[in-house]
Write a protein that holds these residues in place. Sequence first.
Motif, short mmCIF file in Angstrom:
data_model
loop_
_atom_site.label_atom_id
_atom_site.label_comp_id
_atom_site.label_asym_id
_atom_site.label_seq_id
_atom_site.Cartn_x
_atom_site.Cartn_y
_atom_site.Cartn_z
N LEU A 51 0.84 -1.21 0.00
CA LEU A 51 0.00 0.00 0.00
C LEU A 51 0.87 1.25 0.00
CD1 LEU A 51 -2.74 -1.03 2.60
CD2 LEU A 51 -3.10 -0.64 0.15
N LEU A 52 1.96 1.21 0.75
CA LEU A 52 2.87 2.36 0.79
C LEU A 52 3.55 2.59 -0.56
CD1 LEU A 52 4.30 1.70 4.33
CD2 LEU A 52 3.17 3.82 3.63
N GLN A 70 -6.01 6.48 3.63
CA GLN A 70 -7.01 5.97 4.58
C GLN A 70 -6.86 4.46 4.78
OE1 GLN A 70 -8.90 7.84 6.54
NE2 GLN A 70 -7.81 9.55 5.55
N ALA A 71 -6.52 3.74 3.70
CA ALA A 71 -6.34 2.29 3.81
C ALA A 71 -5.17 1.95 4.73
CB ALA A 71 -6.13 1.68 2.43
N TYR A 76 -3.44 0.47 10.99
CA TYR A 76 -2.93 0.77 12.33
C TYR A 76 -4.06 1.08 13.30
CZ TYR A 76 1.57 0.67 10.09
OH TYR A 76 2.67 0.25 9.40
N GLN A 77 -5.13 1.63 12.77
CA GLN A 77 -6.30 1.89 13.62
C GLN A 77 -6.85 0.58 14.19
OE1 GLN A 77 -9.42 4.08 11.65
NE2 GLN A 77 -10.66 4.25 13.49
N ILE A 93 0.26 8.58 14.25
CA ILE A 93 0.42 7.70 13.09
C ILE A 93 -0.22 8.35 11.86
CG2 ILE A 93 -0.32 5.49 12.09
CD1 ILE A 93 -0.09 4.34 14.98
N THR A 94 -1.41 8.87 12.03
CA THR A 94 -2.13 9.52 10.93
C THR A 94 -1.34 10.71 10.38
OG1 THR A 94 -4.26 8.85 11.85
CG2 THR A 94 -4.27 10.68 10.28
N GLN A 95 -0.82 11.52 11.27
CA GLN A 95 -0.04 12.69 10.84
C GLN A 95 1.20 12.26 10.07
OE1 GLN A 95 1.77 14.99 13.98
NE2 GLN A 95 1.75 16.87 12.76
#
Length: 456
Positions: A51-52, A70-71, A76-77, A93-95
């Motif tokens: 994905l990355l 978002q995926a 991690y969520q 993590i999101t940032q």
Amino acid sequence: MKVVKFGGSSLADGNHFEQIIKIIKADPERKAVVVSAPGTRFKGDIKVTDLLIQYANAVLANEDYQELQQAIIARYQNITEHFQLDSSILAKITQTIKQLPFQNYPNDDYLMAGFKAQGEYLNAYTLSQVLNQIGIKTKFMDPRKIGFLVSDKAQDAHVLPDTYDNLEKYPNTDIHLIFPGFFGITKDNQIATFSRGGSDITGSIVAKGLNASVYENFTDVNAIYSVDPHIVKDPTSIHVMTYREMRELSYAGFSVFHDEAIIPAIEAKIPINVKNTSHPELPGTMIIPENEFEPTNLITGVASSKGFSALYLHRYLLNKEVGFTLKILQILYKYDVSYEHMPSGIDDLTIIFDNKQLTPAKKEKICAEINAALHPDQLEWIDNYAIIMIVGEGMQKSSATIENIIRPLTDHDIKIHMINQGASKIALMLGTDDADAEKSVKLIYQHFFDNNRIVN
């Protein structure tokens, strides 16, 4: 101290994290942990690293990447919510994920490395937060902060000696050390990733740097097998093998380790234990120095690898011409092509190549220059070439090894293009057609391990 490495399949989601935490808690010697990025959770799922890579490619192509962000965040969520971690952890993590396109990268290769490495970085950070929350004192070993230094080739880095000096600063204490695998930091403060098997390389480096008693590599198989289970059903497992047996078999396609991955552990003579995350109670396979090993079998394993080609050259009295081979090597150097093996006779020479570095145009140019410089009587490419490795420390003790290996192939009319035995005498390499590779492996395995099994 034991260094423990977990692959992506062991870290796919919160449930998998629960299992590795049990493993860490089960042995107080497991103080250093190296993690991969989250792997697949089910058939058809996508690894976070993939994905990355898609995310990086979208940025490079100026395409929309919101869904990919978002995926990745969702993976991690899943873990943070499973352990009910503080919301600030997911926010960080999101940032980190959302800021990736806006970092400064020297070129596109460094951008790709910077994106790919986040899977391991964020997984190690998350695991450290989980362990601290449940009362296991843990330190997140951020490569920038601890000086995990590597060379400046963005996607094919090599560890620098300074890294080992920096790792020596961390004594064997009660604190658990959590390392992200796969990457390090250049002296210009850029992220650079290792090549294939990157987290295995990190684990091996950490084991050497911390002077570990054992390097435990947890994966999704019970042990290393004497042959690929995709070729032979229910093969014999290997209980103990040597470093050099592992290296020889890795070269020919054993998928447990990329063949360079265990070199730091080998240099430090640290035993490597390959174990199954789902069944950690099983002994797995222990890989040890050869001077501590007494073989009980003639053969330890057999493996094959396709995707090779060979350049065959014939000229009378070539062995008498000084500099003949040098001229060939200079031509290969000109076209940035390395060779795998070069068996020769008095009038013949065969050069074996990995096809990944060749193109039809490059082959044509190499042949033209060899013809012009050396005037061979015959020069031809042999395409669809496979290499088969038969490996075993016990091979040194038998004078009939080669006969026993070749007989089952010749009995089934399999053409052998090349036979090459190294100076160590623990490995024999055969060259066959691609189409004969798997059958050859089955026949050799049957001859040495399972004489009652019929090979189809």
